[in-house]
Design a protein around this motif. Sequence first.
Motif, PDB file in Angstrom:
ATOM      1  N   ASP A   1      19.282 -26.462  -0.153  1.00  0.00           N
ATOM      2  CA  ASP A   1      18.828 -27.561   0.998  1.00  0.00           C
ATOM      3  C   ASP A   1      18.968 -26.591   2.237  1.00  0.00           C
ATOM      4  O   ASP A   1      20.027 -26.099   2.776  1.00  0.00           O
ATOM      5  CB  ASP A   1      20.241 -28.381   1.014  1.00  0.00           C
ATOM      6  N   TYR A   2      17.524 -26.352   2.674  1.00  0.00           N
ATOM      7  CA  TYR A   2      17.415 -25.395   3.557  1.00  0.00           C
ATOM      8  C   TYR A   2      16.139 -25.786   4.455  1.00  0.00           C
ATOM      9  O   TYR A   2      15.372 -26.383   3.991  1.00  0.00           O
ATOM     10  CB  TYR A   2      17.543 -23.958   3.175  1.00  0.00           C
ATOM     11  N   THR A   3      16.138 -25.172   5.538  1.00  0.00           N
ATOM     12  CA  THR A   3      14.864 -24.944   6.226  1.00  0.00           C
ATOM     13  C   THR A   3      14.437 -23.529   6.570  1.00  0.00           C
ATOM     14  O   THR A   3      15.446 -22.846   6.749  1.00  0.00           O
ATOM     15  CB  THR A   3      14.770 -25.577   7.786  1.00  0.00           C
TER      16      THR A   3
ATOM     17  N   HIS B   1       9.527 -18.514  10.145  1.00  0.00           N
ATOM     18  CA  HIS B   1       9.404 -17.033  10.337  1.00  0.00           C
ATOM     19  C   HIS B   1      10.333 -16.383  11.424  1.00  0.00           C
ATOM     20  O   HIS B   1      10.877 -15.289  11.509  1.00  0.00           O
ATOM     21  CB  HIS B   1       7.934 -16.552  10.940  1.00  0.00           C
ATOM     22  N   ASP B   2      11.331 -17.598  12.133  1.00  0.00           N
ATOM     23  CA  ASP B   2      12.006 -17.224  13.032  1.00  0.00           C
ATOM     24  C   ASP B   2      13.681 -17.496  12.446  1.00  0.00           C
ATOM     25  O   ASP B   2      14.589 -16.834  12.970  1.00  0.00           O
ATOM     26  CB  ASP B   2      11.853 -18.016  14.355  1.00  0.00           C
ATOM     27  N   TYR B   3      13.923 -18.625  11.776  1.00  0.00           N
ATOM     28  CA  TYR B   3      15.129 -19.095  11.422  1.00  0.00           C
ATOM     29  C   TYR B   3      15.164 -19.517  10.191  1.00  0.00           C
ATOM     30  O   TYR B   3      14.243 -20.108   9.465  1.00  0.00           O
ATOM     31  CB  TYR B   3      15.761 -20.249  12.128  1.00  0.00           C
ATOM     32  N   PHE B   4      16.309 -19.351   9.315  1.00  0.00           N
ATOM     33  CA  PHE B   4      16.517 -19.558   7.822  1.00  0.00           C
ATOM     34  C   PHE B   4      17.887 -20.595   7.980  1.00  0.00           C
ATOM     35  O   PHE B   4      19.165 -19.737   8.275  1.00  0.00           O
ATOM     36  CB  PHE B   4      16.627 -18.527   7.206  1.00  0.00           C
ATOM     37  N   ALA B   5      18.014 -21.746   7.726  1.00  0.00           N
ATOM     38  CA  ALA B   5      19.274 -22.403   7.960  1.00  0.00           C
ATOM     39  C   ALA B   5      19.307 -23.672   6.914  1.00  0.00           C
ATOM     40  O   ALA B   5      18.388 -23.896   6.156  1.00  0.00           O
ATOM     41  CB  ALA B   5      19.353 -23.029   9.425  1.00  0.00           C
ATOM     42  N   GLY B   6      20.453 -23.807   6.699  1.00  0.00           N
ATOM     43  CA  GLY B   6      21.064 -24.673   5.689  1.00  0.00           C
ATOM     44  C   GLY B   6      22.530 -24.764   4.982  1.00  0.00           C
ATOM     45  O   GLY B   6      23.241 -24.640   5.759  1.00  0.00           O
ATOM     46  N   TYR B   7      22.375 -25.037   3.674  1.00  0.00           N
ATOM     47  CA  TYR B   7      23.692 -25.018   3.066  1.00  0.00           C
ATOM     48  C   TYR B   7      23.516 -24.128   1.739  1.00  0.00           C
ATOM     49  O   TYR B   7      22.319 -24.268   0.987  1.00  0.00           O
ATOM     50  CB  TYR B   7      24.014 -26.289   2.598  1.00  0.00           C
TER      51      TYR B   7
ATOM     52  N   ARG C   1      33.568 -25.971  -1.369  1.00  0.00           N
ATOM     53  CA  ARG C   1      32.588 -26.337  -0.280  1.00  0.00           C
ATOM     54  C   ARG C   1      31.170 -25.708  -0.214  1.00  0.00           C
ATOM     55  O   ARG C   1      31.042 -24.670  -0.723  1.00  0.00           O
ATOM     56  CB  ARG C   1      33.512 -25.872   1.033  1.00  0.00           C
ATOM     57  N   ASP C   2      30.276 -26.466   0.326  1.00  0.00           N
ATOM     58  CA  ASP C   2      29.117 -26.027   0.589  1.00  0.00           C
ATOM     59  C   ASP C   2      29.085 -25.399   1.939  1.00  0.00           C
ATOM     60  O   ASP C   2      29.589 -25.692   2.890  1.00  0.00           O
ATOM     61  CB  ASP C   2      27.937 -27.055   0.772  1.00  0.00           C
ATOM     62  N   ILE C   3      28.575 -24.003   1.835  1.00  0.00           N
ATOM     63  CA  ILE C   3      28.483 -23.339   3.136  1.00  0.00           C
ATOM     64  C   ILE C   3      27.377 -23.377   3.978  1.00  0.00           C
ATOM     65  O   ILE C   3      26.059 -23.120   3.605  1.00  0.00           O
ATOM     66  CB  ILE C   3      28.864 -21.610   2.679  1.00  0.00           C
ATOM     67  N   ARG C   4      27.652 -23.823   5.029  1.00  0.00           N
ATOM     68  CA  ARG C   4      26.432 -24.073   6.205  1.00  0.00           C
ATOM     69  C   ARG C   4      26.209 -22.649   6.887  1.00  0.00           C
ATOM     70  O   ARG C   4      26.762 -21.806   7.226  1.00  0.00           O
ATOM     71  CB  ARG C   4      26.980 -24.972   7.269  1.00  0.00           C
ATOM     72  N   PHE C   5      24.952 -22.417   6.893  1.00  0.00           N
ATOM     73  CA  PHE C   5      24.456 -21.211   7.468  1.00  0.00           C
ATOM     74  C   PHE C   5      23.406 -21.495   8.711  1.00  0.00           C
ATOM     75  O   PHE C   5      22.336 -22.287   8.305  1.00  0.00           O
ATOM     76  CB  PHE C   5      24.000 -20.016   6.400  1.00  0.00           C
ATOM     77  N   LYS C   6      22.986 -20.356   9.497  1.00  0.00           N
ATOM     78  CA  LYS C   6      21.740 -20.428  10.509  1.00  0.00           C
ATOM     79  C   LYS C   6      21.680 -18.726  10.563  1.00  0.00           C
ATOM     80  O   LYS C   6      22.516 -18.096  11.284  1.00  0.00           O
ATOM     81  CB  LYS C   6      22.131 -21.151  11.503  1.00  0.00           C
TER      82      LYS C   6
END
Length: 213
Positions: free
Chosen positions: A121-123, A126-132, A139-144
């Motif tokens: 589950d992510y987006t 080329h600039d950002y990598f974010a999701g879970y 727990r799912d870990i949220r990241f950006k």
Amino acid sequence: MKKIYTYLFMLLMTVTAAMTFTSCETDDQYEADVLVAGDWQGYLGTYYYDRWGLSGNTYETVIHFCTSGYGATSGRGYEVDYDTRSPFYDYAYCEFTWSVVNGIITLIYDDSMWYPVYISDYTLSHDYFAGYMNDGTRRDIRFKLANVNFRYWDTYRGYYDGYYDDGYYYNDGYYYARTRSADSTAVATDSIPVVNNGKSIMSGAFVKKPVEN
């Protein structure tokens, strides 16, 4: 005229099928190409508590993906987790094998003490990598993470097969720090890394055994 229409229809079906097949191939390839295009740096939510038992918002992670060849959807990589207040004393470094299959990104670390990570589950741009991410904890870990040019890999990377490489010497399953008095990124003499299973380097607060699931 009927033959012409039949030919055009067959040609259209062939092109459509080719495009469909290509898109199935290139989705994973595109994501893999973006992943290997930089260093991904940022905060990983509850990751540090779940994995290391460390709380607070002073921790960061940098992840680098290496490609195994043109068009590949898998390869090798390395990660460092560190305390931003003391990045060259409190840190943990490990290498991993990664893959992208049907959009699911998997990281399997060389050290079994590091839990595998699965990201579905992510987006990704080329600039950002974010999701879970899921590392097997409750727990799912949220990241950006931001795409950066991280300049300090030489401080964290180790040696393999007895060869000297960028700051540490590896021999008989142990790492030794090199003295670099003129280098501000050198590891301090009181923070000689600790090796677990000969596959990861942990120093300072990260020497603690990772939290059990």
